[in-house]
Design an enzyme around this catalytic site. Structure first.
Site, PDB file in Angstrom:
ATOM      1  N   HIS A  90      37.296   5.524  75.769  1.00  0.00           N
ATOM      2  CA  HIS A  90      37.619   5.720  77.187  1.00  0.00           C
ATOM      3  C   HIS A  90      39.118   5.933  77.348  1.00  0.00           C
ATOM      4  O   HIS A  90      39.902   4.977  77.288  1.00  0.00           O
ATOM      5  CB  HIS A  90      37.135   4.494  77.981  1.00  0.00           C
ATOM      6  CG  HIS A  90      37.379   4.575  79.436  1.00  0.00           C
ATOM      7  ND1 HIS A  90      37.609   3.473  80.226  1.00  0.00           N
ATOM      8  CD2 HIS A  90      37.435   5.639  80.271  1.00  0.00           C
ATOM      9  CE1 HIS A  90      37.798   3.858  81.479  1.00  0.00           C
ATOM     10  NE2 HIS A  90      37.705   5.159  81.528  1.00  0.00           N
ATOM     11  N   GLU A 118      40.366   2.671  75.595  1.00  0.00           N
ATOM     12  CA  GLU A 118      39.445   1.545  75.501  1.00  0.00           C
ATOM     13  C   GLU A 118      38.330   1.962  74.534  1.00  0.00           C
ATOM     14  O   GLU A 118      37.730   3.023  74.718  1.00  0.00           O
ATOM     15  CB  GLU A 118      38.868   1.320  76.905  1.00  0.00           C
ATOM     16  CG  GLU A 118      38.565  -0.081  77.255  1.00  0.00           C
ATOM     17  CD  GLU A 118      38.045  -0.234  78.686  1.00  0.00           C
ATOM     18  OE1 GLU A 118      37.721  -1.357  79.013  1.00  0.00           O
ATOM     19  OE2 GLU A 118      37.940   0.739  79.444  1.00  0.00           O
ATOM     20  N   ASN A 157      37.885  -1.022  84.027  1.00  0.00           N
ATOM     21  CA  ASN A 157      37.350  -0.886  85.388  1.00  0.00           C
ATOM     22  C   ASN A 157      36.794  -2.184  85.954  1.00  0.00           C
ATOM     23  O   ASN A 157      36.665  -2.331  87.164  1.00  0.00           O
ATOM     24  CB  ASN A 157      36.316   0.234  85.438  1.00  0.00           C
ATOM     25  CG  ASN A 157      37.020   1.581  85.463  1.00  0.00           C
ATOM     26  OD1 ASN A 157      37.998   1.749  86.182  1.00  0.00           O
ATOM     27  ND2 ASN A 157      36.540   2.524  84.668  1.00  0.00           N
TER      28      ASN A 157
HETATM   29  N1  CAA Z   1      51.270  16.230  81.222  1.00  0.00           N
HETATM   30  C1  CAA Z   1      52.596  16.193  80.931  1.00  0.00           C
HETATM   31  N2  CAA Z   1      53.517  15.597  81.723  1.00  0.00           N
HETATM   32  C2  CAA Z   1      53.063  15.043  82.873  1.00  0.00           C
HETATM   33  C3  CAA Z   1      51.693  15.042  83.240  1.00  0.00           C
HETATM   34  C4  CAA Z   1      50.791  15.686  82.351  1.00  0.00           C
HETATM   35  N3  CAA Z   1      49.485  15.739  82.602  1.00  0.00           N
HETATM   36  N4  CAA Z   1      51.570  14.407  84.435  1.00  0.00           N
HETATM   37  C5  CAA Z   1      52.800  13.996  84.798  1.00  0.00           C
HETATM   38  N5  CAA Z   1      53.698  14.371  83.863  1.00  0.00           N
HETATM   39  C6  CAA Z   1      55.134  14.114  83.843  1.00  0.00           C
HETATM   40  C7  CAA Z   1      55.829  14.667  85.072  1.00  0.00           C
HETATM   41  O1  CAA Z   1      56.164  16.016  84.894  1.00  0.00           O
HETATM   42  C8  CAA Z   1      57.050  13.784  85.173  1.00  0.00           C
HETATM   43  O2  CAA Z   1      58.066  14.258  84.310  1.00  0.00           O
HETATM   44  P1  CAA Z   1      59.616  13.961  84.652  1.00  0.00           P
HETATM   45  O3  CAA Z   1      59.763  12.473  84.558  1.00  0.00           O
HETATM   46  O4  CAA Z   1      60.351  14.701  83.608  1.00  0.00           O
HETATM   47  O5  CAA Z   1      59.789  14.503  86.040  1.00  0.00           O
HETATM   48  C9  CAA Z   1      56.565  12.456  84.617  1.00  0.00           C
HETATM   49  O6  CAA Z   1      55.346  12.704  83.920  1.00  0.00           O
HETATM   50  C10 CAA Z   1      56.330  11.471  85.700  1.00  0.00           C
HETATM   51  O7  CAA Z   1      55.526  12.067  86.674  1.00  0.00           O
HETATM   52  P2  CAA Z   1      55.792  12.009  88.219  1.00  0.00           P
HETATM   53  O8  CAA Z   1      57.258  12.029  88.485  1.00  0.00           O
HETATM   54  O9  CAA Z   1      54.922  13.042  88.862  1.00  0.00           O
HETATM   55  O10 CAA Z   1      55.201  10.647  88.717  1.00  0.00           O
HETATM   56  P3  CAA Z   1      55.269   9.172  88.133  1.00  0.00           P
HETATM   57  O11 CAA Z   1      56.622   8.805  87.680  1.00  0.00           O
HETATM   58  O12 CAA Z   1      54.577   8.345  89.151  1.00  0.00           O
HETATM   59  O13 CAA Z   1      54.354   9.212  86.832  1.00  0.00           O
HETATM   60  C11 CAA Z   1      52.146   8.727  86.206  1.00  0.00           C
HETATM   61  C12 CAA Z   1      53.085   9.711  86.880  1.00  0.00           C
HETATM   62  C13 CAA Z   1      52.427   8.674  84.703  1.00  0.00           C
HETATM   63  C14 CAA Z   1      50.736   9.264  86.429  1.00  0.00           C
HETATM   64  C15 CAA Z   1      52.362   7.302  86.797  1.00  0.00           C
HETATM   65  O14 CAA Z   1      52.363   7.359  88.207  1.00  0.00           O
HETATM   66  C16 CAA Z   1      51.304   6.338  86.377  1.00  0.00           C
HETATM   67  O15 CAA Z   1      51.338   5.809  85.281  1.00  0.00           O
HETATM   68  N6  CAA Z   1      50.327   6.062  87.279  1.00  0.00           N
HETATM   69  C17 CAA Z   1      49.223   5.193  87.024  1.00  0.00           C
HETATM   70  C18 CAA Z   1      48.181   5.970  86.265  1.00  0.00           C
HETATM   71  C19 CAA Z   1      46.975   5.149  85.970  1.00  0.00           C
HETATM   72  O16 CAA Z   1      46.845   3.989  86.350  1.00  0.00           O
HETATM   73  N7  CAA Z   1      46.032   5.760  85.248  1.00  0.00           N
HETATM   74  C20 CAA Z   1      44.801   5.132  84.942  1.00  0.00           C
HETATM   75  C21 CAA Z   1      43.808   5.531  85.974  1.00  0.00           C
HETATM   76  S1  CAA Z   1      42.273   4.769  85.684  1.00  0.00           S
HETATM   77  C22 CAA Z   1      41.530   5.744  84.562  1.00  0.00           C
HETATM   78  O17 CAA Z   1      41.991   6.771  84.160  1.00  0.00           O
HETATM   79  C23 CAA Z   1      40.245   5.259  84.044  1.00  0.00           C
HETATM   80  C24 CAA Z   1      39.057   5.200  84.903  1.00  0.00           C
HETATM   81  O18 CAA Z   1      38.008   5.020  84.346  1.00  0.00           O
HETATM   82  C25 CAA Z   1      39.059   5.315  86.368  1.00  0.00           C
END
Ligand code: CAA
Length: 282
Positions: free
Chosen positions: A139, A151, A189
């Site tokens: 996961h 996971e 989750n």
């Molecule tokens: N590929 C490459 N780079 C990426 C990217 C991708 N897909 N998405 C974002 N980035 C980069 C951005 O370009 C940005 O680069 P810079 O720092 O150079 O500008 C950097 O990552 C940070 O992005 P943002 O500035 O847009 O926003 P942020 O600082 O908030 O980071 C994030 C974005 C990493 C998503 C962060 O907000 C985060 O960690 N959020 C929580 C995510 C989370 O909890 N995920 C789990 C969800 S639950 C799940 O997935 C499982 C389920 O079963 C539901």
């Protein structure tokens, strides 16, 4: 030795998984029945690799080699010679079981078949195959190219060797595999969704605005995103589906989805992907 990885399903998770394996040197065949979805995946992967190049964490040559290791296919028949398979199709138990039965007949008997499911029982999926010892959950978290966690879910019959192989693959991907047992929602989750659900209850009861609730968790708990922003990012329909799995599987009313969350899904407000959730997206 694992050289060729099959990834099935080219949505948000599937394309991130395919990209991550390709970036780390594996040959990847990404399969989807929808040509349009494959085209979107190709564009998304190109953009994500482009961001890494812009940041200087990936060279242009490495980007080109990554893309050259990736191919796109309309049928799982392309995976007959795969050394490892990760499924990331729609979160529906019957669809996954039907796919695993077909995969079982197609790929070599020793090959491990992984599911990226966020909450469906791995034991249930493995039971339709002749190789339940080689079926496990892998996961990944969204966005896959950035998040270090995978996971690893051990089904009732999953072998130690399969778990060790998946853990080693995570290391090769630069990620950390954490083992979880096959209970509803696994670890991620089981803990994340009740927090998101409680944030929606707090919003419904007027404890705070969406902005206030998210700010409290960002500034007070150092979460990168507030729970309502994160729910929009995950998809409100996905949140409801996972809460339903927790509620049905564990039988405790504390897991019931907040009525506001259900109503928003019924209204088609699914979060970022529909342009509107707790927030409005352009
Ligand atoms: N590929 C490459 N780079 C990426 C990217 C991708 N897909 N998405 C974002 N980035 C980069 C951005 O370009 C940005 O680069 P810079 O720092 O150079 O500008 C950097 O990552 C940070 O992005 P943002 O500035 O847009 O926003 P942020 O600082 O908030 O980071 C994030 C974005 C990493 C998503 C962060 O907000 C985060 O960690 N959020 C929580 C995510 C989370 O909890 N995920 C789990 C969800 S639950 C799940 O997935 C499982 C389920 O079963 C539901």
């Amino acid at each position: 030795m694992i050289q060729l990885v099959g990834v099935i399903g080219s949505g948000t998770m599937g394309n991130g998984i395919a990209q991550t394996f390709a970036q780390r040197g594996f040959g990847v065949r990404l399969v989807d029945v929808s040509a349009a979805a494959l085209e979107r995946a190709r564009t998304t992967i190109g953009k994500s690799l482009g961001k890494f190049v812009e940041k200087g964490t990936l060279s242009a040559a490495d980007r080109d080699e990554t893309l050259a290791r990736l191919s796109f296919h309309g049928s799982i028949d392309a995976l007959a010679d795969a050394d490892y398979v990760v499924e990331a199709i729609i979160e529906q138990r019957d669809a996954k079981r039907a796919l695993f039965a077909r995969l079982d007949a197609l790929v070599r008997p020793e090959v491990v078949l992984a599911s990226n499911t966020s909450s469906i029982s791995i034991t249930d999926i493995g039971a339709v195959t002749t190789r339940p010892a080689q079926v496990l959950g892998m996961h990944f978290m969204n966005p896959v190219p950035l998040m270090p966690l995978v996971e690893l879910i051990r089904g009732h019959s999953t072998s130690d060797a399969s778990m060790a192989l998946a853990e080693d693959l995570c290391r090769q991907l630069g990620k950390t595999g954490i083992a979880a047992s096959d209970y509803p929602g696994f670890i991620a989750n089981r803990i994340l969704m009740p927090m998101i659900n409680e944030a929606v209850f707090a919003l419904m009861e007027g404890v705070g605005t969406a902005e206030a609730i998210d700010s409290v968790m960002k500034l007070g708990m150092n979460h990168p995103m507030g729970p309502l922003t994160l729910a929009d990012f995950i998809g409100l329909d996905v949140c409801v589906a996972i809460l339903d799995v927790l509620h049905q599987g564990l039988g405790d009313p504390k897991y019931r989805a907040c009525p506001l969350l259900r109503r928003m899904v019924a209204a088609g407000q699914l979060g970022r992907k529909s342009g509107r959730g707790f927030y409005q997206y352009a």
